[in-house]
Design a protein around this motif. Structure first.
Motif, mmCIF file in Angstrom:
data_model
loop_
_atom_site.group_PDB
_atom_site.id
_atom_site.type_symbol
_atom_site.label_atom_id
_atom_site.label_comp_id
_atom_site.label_asym_id
_atom_site.label_seq_id
_atom_site.Cartn_x
_atom_site.Cartn_y
_atom_site.Cartn_z
ATOM 1 N N UNK A 20 34.391 43.492 47.794
ATOM 2 C CA UNK A 20 33.625 43.630 46.568
ATOM 3 C C UNK A 20 33.904 42.460 45.639
ATOM 4 N N UNK A 21 32.834 41.872 45.071
ATOM 5 C CA UNK A 21 32.988 40.811 44.077
ATOM 6 C C UNK A 21 32.169 41.173 42.849
ATOM 7 N N UNK A 22 32.615 40.706 41.702
ATOM 8 C CA UNK A 22 31.869 40.971 40.467
ATOM 9 C C UNK A 22 31.827 39.752 39.556
ATOM 10 N N UNK A 23 32.095 38.576 40.152
ATOM 11 C CA UNK A 23 32.116 37.348 39.350
ATOM 12 C C UNK A 23 31.830 36.157 40.243
ATOM 13 N N UNK A 24 31.527 35.019 39.600
ATOM 14 C CA UNK A 24 31.305 33.790 40.358
ATOM 15 C C UNK A 24 32.570 33.373 41.094
ATOM 16 N N UNK A 25 33.725 33.598 40.479
ATOM 17 C CA UNK A 25 34.994 33.236 41.130
ATOM 18 C C UNK A 25 35.203 34.056 42.400
ATOM 19 N N UNK A 26 34.882 35.345 42.323
ATOM 20 C CA UNK A 26 35.014 36.186 43.511
ATOM 21 C C UNK A 26 34.079 35.757 44.618
ATOM 22 N N UNK A 27 32.843 35.405 44.264
ATOM 23 C CA UNK A 27 31.888 34.929 45.258
ATOM 24 C C UNK A 27 32.352 33.615 45.879
ATOM 25 N N UNK A 28 32.914 32.731 45.053
ATOM 26 C CA UNK A 28 33.418 31.455 45.575
ATOM 27 C C UNK A 28 34.562 31.677 46.553
#
Length: 546
Positions: free
Chosen positions: A256-264
């Motif tokens: 699970x991601x909830x931010x651009x940093x997590x997606x990166x």
């Protein structure tokens, strides 16, 4: 076959002729030319004569069928390899037989830090009871042992393995005397897989990819994640696939991601998406798929892992980062949570952006007309496994036992999804069901519930082009000029056109219809045998008789 040498700086040209080439570019094609890693030409035998002088290699097909290579859109590669090389309980017909296999495996692997096995299914055993912890302790000599159920959403283990996970008895999903589910299962699985050496993982991955290539699979979508395989396993597999000839591997990371940093961070692992087995629920066999109404054989509605608001946040973050999002959702309540969350994201970003991202849902088994319409509206790809129905469907199958006859008949509505315009990508969820693309095509065409059947041609397209489209590549998975040279030579019988409606089948076999035939997949007939598998113009499998 003839061959001439070519300077290594120039792409080689291979001319295949004298067979049946399954191509929309020419439904009567008997020949195909490949230049480097792309299809260069498809056409007739007579026209192939003009290409002889420019060919570096000429392959006499001797009547073989040439098709695009299959894409298996949902695979657990290391677990598949471990099942192929280790303890496989899918064939055990009783608890006693399973325990005997455990004893033999333990005796044969005295040095393993943890014993691993997969595939037991107590629902098919005479007494319906899985092995107890005491029975497994005795069979292994009190060594650590992890045995996943066939759906991989529960497991039975020994006391020695439980002792490696402090606090496991306080986790959700731990019930004395019962298989582990939910958090308890995830924690124990993580501990068991952590005991694998890098060499064991690589051996298993190579075994799985070799098997895939031998079955005409040119691409697999690896569904990894923090509680499924671990980062080292995931990145190691992607590196192996880049370094060695074999099927292409597209990685999906279920976090699970909830931010651009997590997606990166997900992208940095080499993943195409934060998708695959990002669990919204579990599975029917383990009573963990999330339902609106209770199970027919249990007094609860399963397990809910992700609510709609967190699903929406994940889809928003992934879409804005240009990353595919996706979820594991099986029960109707889980599927509903996914569509609610994705729709909420669409209301913020716009439907066009959500549709363009090609987010996906794995399994999507129990969904009614409203959910089917939502999939079409939101551009969701349904990544489905037809052999689930072949294995567990029908009036006397596990689905009916868990859900009752009426709900069980609603499962896996492939025809309704296609009619609504929902893209399908077929896979195995191996090792849940074995790698075997023709078996999956057959299962979709001969679904146990007749109204859910689709034509062999549609199922074949979903298992070839559908997997590429799910990844965002519309030009691939089909034998036309310019497409990637991923193809398979098959030994098979007469080619036919099979559809759920006999009138369509009769019309389509008329040569004037221009519909290319495929192997007869009537249940009981022999499935095609791969003679050669080619990926990107490189041969990755040659059968023993080739």
């Amino acid at each position: 076959m003839s061959e001439r040498t070519t300077p290594e700086t120039e792409p080689r040209t291979v001319l295949l002729r004298g067979g049946e080439v399954h191509s929309p570019a020419d439904p009567f094609a008997t020949a195909m030319a490949v230049r480097g890693d792309r299809i260069a030409w498809v056409g007739s035998e007579g026209a192939a004569d003009a290409l002889l002088d420019g060919a570096d290699e000429v392959v006499d097909l001797q009547g073989a069928l040439v098709t695009p290579a299959f894409t298996d859109a949902h695979v657990h590669t290391t677990a598949t390899g471990l099942a192929l090389t280790g303890l496989d309980l899918t064939g055990a017909a009783s608890r006693a037989e399973a325990l005997a296999l455990v004893r033999a495996h333990a005796a044969a692997r005295p040095a393993d830090a943890v014993l691993l096995g997969h595939g037991w299914d107590a629902a098919r055993w005479p007494d319906g009871r899985p092995p107890s912890r005491e029975e497994l302790d005795e069979a292994t000599g009190s060594r650590p042992l992890y045995l996943s159920r066939i759906d991989v959403h529960s497991a039975v283990v020994t006391t020695a393995l439980l002792d490696l996970v402090p606090g496991v008895t306080a986790r959700t999903g731990y019930t004395p005397g019962a298989p582990l589910t939910q958090d308890a299962h995830h924690a124990v699985r993580t501990a068991a897989l952590a005991a694998l050496t890098a060499a064991q993982r690589t051996e298993a991955q190579r075994a799985a990819l070799r098997r895939a290539a031998s079955l005409g699979i040119g691409s697999v979508h690896e569904c990894g994640g923090p509680v499924i395989s671990g980062e080292e396993d995931f990145t190691g597999l992607l590196a192996l696939a880049r370094a060695e000839p074999g099927p292409r591997v597209t990685g999906y990371w279920g976090e699970l991601v909830d931010s651009a940093e997590g997606a990166d961070r997900v992208r940095a692992l080499g993943a195409a998406g934060a998708a695959g087995d990002l669990f919204v629920d579990g599975a029917f066999g383990s009573h963990t798929a999330c339902l609106h109404e209770p199970y027919a054989d249990a007094g609860h509605t399963g397990a809910a892992y992700l609510p709609a608001d967190r699903i929406a946040a994940h889809v928003l973050a992934c879409t804005e980062a240009g990353l595919q999002a996706g979820f594991h959702a099986i029960g109707d309540a889980a599927v509903g949570a996914v569509t609610e969350g994705v729709r909420a994201a669409a209301e913020k970003l716009g439907h066009d952006r959500i549709r363009a991202a090609r987010h996906r849902v794995e399994h999507a088994e129990l969904l009614g007309p409203e959910s089917v319409a939502a999939f079409a509206e939101l551009g969701l790809t349904a990544s489905v496994q037809p052999v689930f129905d072949a294995l567990w469907g029908g009036a006397d199958g596990m689905y009916a036992e868990r859900l009752g006859a009426e709900r069980a008949r609603a499962l896996n509505p492939f025809a309704a999804l296609l009619r609504a315009g929902v893209p399908l990508a077929l896979g195995s969820d191996s090792p849940v069901t074995p790698l075997g693309p023709w078996a999956a095509v057959r299962a979709a065409a001969f679904h146990r519930t007749p109204e859910h059947r689709i034509s062999v041609r549609a199922a074949f397209a979903a298992h070839t082009r559908g997997g590429w489209r799910a990844r965002g590549h519309d030009e691939a998975g089909v034998l036309v000029p310019g497409a990637p040279a991923d193809y398979v030579l098959w030994r098979t019988g007469e080619l036919v056109v099979q559809a759920p409606d006999d009138r369509v089948a009769r019309w389509s076999t008329d040569p004037r219809s221009g519909t290319p035939g495929l192997p007869d997949l009537t249940p009981g007939t022999r499935l095609p045998e791969a003679l050669r598998t080619v990926v990107g113009g490189r041969t990755v499998f040659v059968g023993p008789d080739e």
